[in-house]
Write a protein that holds these residues in place. Structure first.
Motif, PDB file in Angstrom:
ATOM      1  N   TYR A 147      31.621  -3.094  59.555  1.00 31.77           N
ATOM      2  CA  TYR A 147      31.134  -3.923  60.458  1.00 31.77           C
ATOM      3  C   TYR A 147      30.876  -5.385  59.886  1.00 31.77           C
ATOM      4  O   TYR A 147      31.600  -6.307  60.846  1.00 31.77           O
ATOM      5  N   HIS A 173      20.484  -3.075  60.838  1.00 32.37           N
ATOM      6  CA  HIS A 173      21.438  -3.265  61.930  1.00 32.37           C
ATOM      7  C   HIS A 173      20.504  -3.612  63.478  1.00 32.37           C
ATOM      8  O   HIS A 173      21.148  -4.094  64.371  1.00 32.37           O
ATOM      9  N   THR A 194      28.677   0.048  57.476  1.00 34.19           N
ATOM     10  CA  THR A 194      27.784  -1.288  57.464  1.00 34.19           C
ATOM     11  C   THR A 194      28.806  -2.581  56.844  1.00 34.19           C
ATOM     12  O   THR A 194      28.971  -3.519  57.545  1.00 34.19           O
ATOM     13  N   ARG A 242      26.654   5.630  55.826  1.00 32.28           N
ATOM     14  CA  ARG A 242      26.297   4.414  56.597  1.00 32.28           C
ATOM     15  C   ARG A 242      26.629   2.957  56.003  1.00 32.28           C
ATOM     16  O   ARG A 242      26.693   2.169  56.675  1.00 32.28           O
ATOM     17  N   LEU A 299      20.888  -7.448  62.970  1.00 35.46           N
ATOM     18  CA  LEU A 299      22.336  -7.579  62.969  1.00 35.46           C
ATOM     19  C   LEU A 299      22.760  -7.670  64.653  1.00 35.46           C
ATOM     20  O   LEU A 299      23.544  -8.400  65.347  1.00 35.46           O
ATOM     21  N   CYS A 300      22.069  -6.728  65.331  1.00 41.42           N
ATOM     22  CA  CYS A 300      22.348  -6.586  66.846  1.00 41.42           C
ATOM     23  C   CYS A 300      21.983  -7.899  67.494  1.00 41.42           C
ATOM     24  O   CYS A 300      22.449  -7.994  68.585  1.00 41.42           O
ATOM     25  N   VAL A 339      26.314   4.565  62.390  1.00 43.91           N
ATOM     26  CA  VAL A 339      25.988   3.184  62.768  1.00 43.91           C
ATOM     27  C   VAL A 339      26.404   2.878  63.807  1.00 43.91           C
ATOM     28  O   VAL A 339      25.604   2.287  64.647  1.00 43.91           O
ATOM     29  N   GLN A 340      27.547   3.252  64.345  1.00 48.63           N
ATOM     30  CA  GLN A 340      28.133   2.772  65.580  1.00 48.63           C
ATOM     31  C   GLN A 340      27.276   3.611  66.612  1.00 48.63           C
ATOM     32  O   GLN A 340      26.826   2.749  67.868  1.00 48.63           O
ATOM     33  N   TRP A 356      24.136   4.095  66.570  1.00 45.67           N
ATOM     34  CA  TRP A 356      22.857   3.338  66.441  1.00 45.67           C
ATOM     35  C   TRP A 356      23.018   2.110  67.176  1.00 45.67           C
ATOM     36  O   TRP A 356      22.131   1.616  68.149  1.00 45.67           O
ATOM     37  N   ARG A 357      24.197   1.257  66.884  1.00 44.99           N
ATOM     38  CA  ARG A 357      24.501   0.160  67.674  1.00 44.99           C
ATOM     39  C   ARG A 357      24.326   0.311  68.802  1.00 44.99           C
ATOM     40  O   ARG A 357      24.031  -0.585  70.030  1.00 44.99           O
TER      41      ARG A 357
END
Length: 545
Positions: free
Chosen positions: A262, A193, A259, A255, A196-197, A144-145, A147-148
């Protein structure tokens, strides 16, 4: 059911144009806040071009909006001309019509927003382009990190643009342009995400929370940013209410854990003021557990682990806002563990700080109703009711859960009445509605008489259930109102008195007390014999010869 009176595209375009012409920007800004805070109540389409509604402000203001002639609209508030209450009603109308609310809220500037260049994932030169290609190839296996990090690079070209709905659309499009091959569960997480981003970039441009600088008007974020956030939250809510198929993709649990971590961090550090807006990341955290995690769990282990994470994270934070957010999250974990005593204790501690959003309390109820846990639902309804301290919150949903609990567990009815009575005056509206629904006519009438309400405050249809089931209760209600009208000593009030006297005559006839009616009317006429105008109206109404 009232008619919808759908507006066609031409009518919609004209309305946007009229709003831009007649309303000033500040009024639209304040109206949007009222709309977002759900202050528009009793919304009714009287005709295709006329809306009647109540809007909650310092008082409840009656608003009449003329869609085809906005300057002819009227509101009971002290403002002369078009006001924020009318603007809020128009935005509520847009929502019911399925039209974009921000088109009303942003009418004056909508056509003047500059085009923002999007950030394509392909063909970006230099070091940044190399980073994008490298990270894009890693998406199917990335954390996930990672991805962000990739998403942040994609929206980087928009960093210095105005945070408004168009910015949010361009940012989402920049990320969504990449379509990696992912399992259904992974695709849902990636989409979450993505949103969320963009949400984080709206709330914390440059890494600094906008809520750190409250304006004098009390808005935690800018006007156009608030519109963008509101629309983005709706997308997130709709997305997360669809189940996450983790049973088919158990490899996606890491993941999910990322999440959770986060959102936990964002929830515990976001600002919590006393506005009616629910904290953004706290809301997403609740949705994640309610709709994506809990349906996929078969044991309590993850809830217990989350409790430990919350305690550990909380020990590193000292602000009151983070403490209350942590207590609320801990309450939810105890709730999932079915330790209601501990959950309620934490919830009460969280509610000690004014401004706890009502939805954060109500969200405990739907899972219990869906699981048909009526005893627990009753206990939580009784516990949550006194914590709903905002007079501007619509309690209809809360009352609906009481109806469901009592329908399946009739012995819970006394607890409902005790709870609603203890919530007065906040609960007055739903308390009165429940009294009518459950046929408690004497209690309902006592409330009206003690509050000084008059028959003119009700539509005839509102009083029909009482007239049908307990007509004798209306006698003192009508008699009291008649005497008040006579005391006003003007022609208009005399006409109103005669109208009520006619209704009284019908009631006495229905009750087969015609002789008592004749005695009253004779005494009434004699007592007010010197009021010539009243005597004339009595004759016109054919009550006396």
């Amino acid at each position: 059911m009232q008619p919808n009176y759908a507006m066609d595209d031409a009518g919609w375009d004209k309305l946007i144009s009229d709003v831009a012409h007649y309303f000033d920007d500040l009024t639209l800004k304040r109206g949007f806040q009222y709309y977002k805070q759900k202050r528009v109540q009793a919304f009714r389409m009287i005709t295709q071009q006329r809306i009647m509604s109540l809007v909650e402000g310092r008082e409840d203001y009656a608003v009449s909006v003329e869609l085809d002639n906005l300057p002819e609209s009227h509101c009971d508030c002290p403002v002369s001309g078009l006001c924020k209450h009318m603007a809020a009603v128009l935005m509520n109308y847009a929502e019911l019509q399925g039209k974009p609310v921000h088109s009303i809220a942003n009418a004056k500037a909508l056509v003047h927003i500059p085009k923002i260049p999007s950030a394509p994932a392909q063909g970006v030169p230099g070091r940044r382009g190399e980073q994008l290609k490298k990270l894009e190839a890693l998406i199917p296996e990335a954390t996930v990190q990672q991805w962000r990090e990739y998403m942040a690079l994609l929206i980087e070209p928009l960093a210095h643009t105005v945070r408004n709905p168009q910015y949010a659309d361009r940012a989402l499009a920049a990320i969504s342009g990449v379509r990696p091959k992912l399992s259904p569960a992974a695709a849902q997480l990636f989409k979450l995400h993505t949103h969320l981003c963009v949400l984080e970039s709206l709330v914390k441009p440059g890494g600094q929370p906008l809520a750190a600088n409250l304006s004098s008007l009390g808005y935690s974020v800018g006007y156009y940013t608030s519109i963008a956030i509101s629309e983005l939250q709706k997308h997130i809510t709709d997305m997360m209410k669809k189940s996450l198929p983790l049973a088919e993709s158990p490899e996606e649990w890491p993941r999910v854990y990322d999440t959770i971590a986060y959102l936990r961090g964002e929830m515990l550090t976001e600002a919590r003021d006393r506005s009616r807006d629910q904290p953004y990341f706290s809301y997403c955290y609740t949705l994640l557990w309610t709709h994506w995690i809990t349906p996929n769990l078969s044991g309590p282990e993850l809830y217990a682990e989350e409790l430990e994470h919350l305690r550990q994270a909380g020990s590193d934070l000292s602000t009151n806002a983070s403490r209350h957010a942590r207590l609320l999250a801990e309450s939810r974990m105890y709730y999932y563990l079915q330790d209601d005593a501990a959950a309620m204790e934490q919830l009460h501690a969280a509610a000690e700080r004014p401004g706890l959003h009502p939805e954060e309390l109500i969200s405990f109820l739907p899972p219990l109703a869906e699981a048909r846990q009526w005893t627990r639902l009753t206990a939580w309804l009784a516990e949550i009711g006194p914590l709903l301290s905002s007079r501007l919150y619509n309690l209809q949903e809360y009352a609906g859960y009481w109806d469901e609990a009592v329908r399946h567990q009739p012995e819970a009815e006394p607890q409902m009445w005790d709870t609603l009575a203890g919530m007065l005056p906040l609960s007055r509206e739903i308390y009165e509605e429940q009294l009518l629904t459950y046929g408690r006519w004497p209690e309902w009438m006592d409330m009206q008489l003690s509050a000084g309400r008059q028959p003119a405050d009700f539509r005839v249809s509102d009083l029909q259930p009482v007239e049908k089931n307990a007509p004798e209760l209306l006698l003192p209600f009508y008699h009291q109102a008649v005497e008040r009208f006579v005391l006003d000593k003007n022609r208009h009030s005399y006409k109103a008195a005669v109208k009520l006297l006619k209704r009284l005559a019908k009631l006495y006839k229905k009750l087969k007390r015609e002789a008592r009616w004749e005695e009253f009317l004779e005494a009434f006429t004699d007592r007010h014999s010197r009021l010539r105008a009243l005597q004339e109206e009595l004759r016109k109404g054919k009550l006396i010869p």
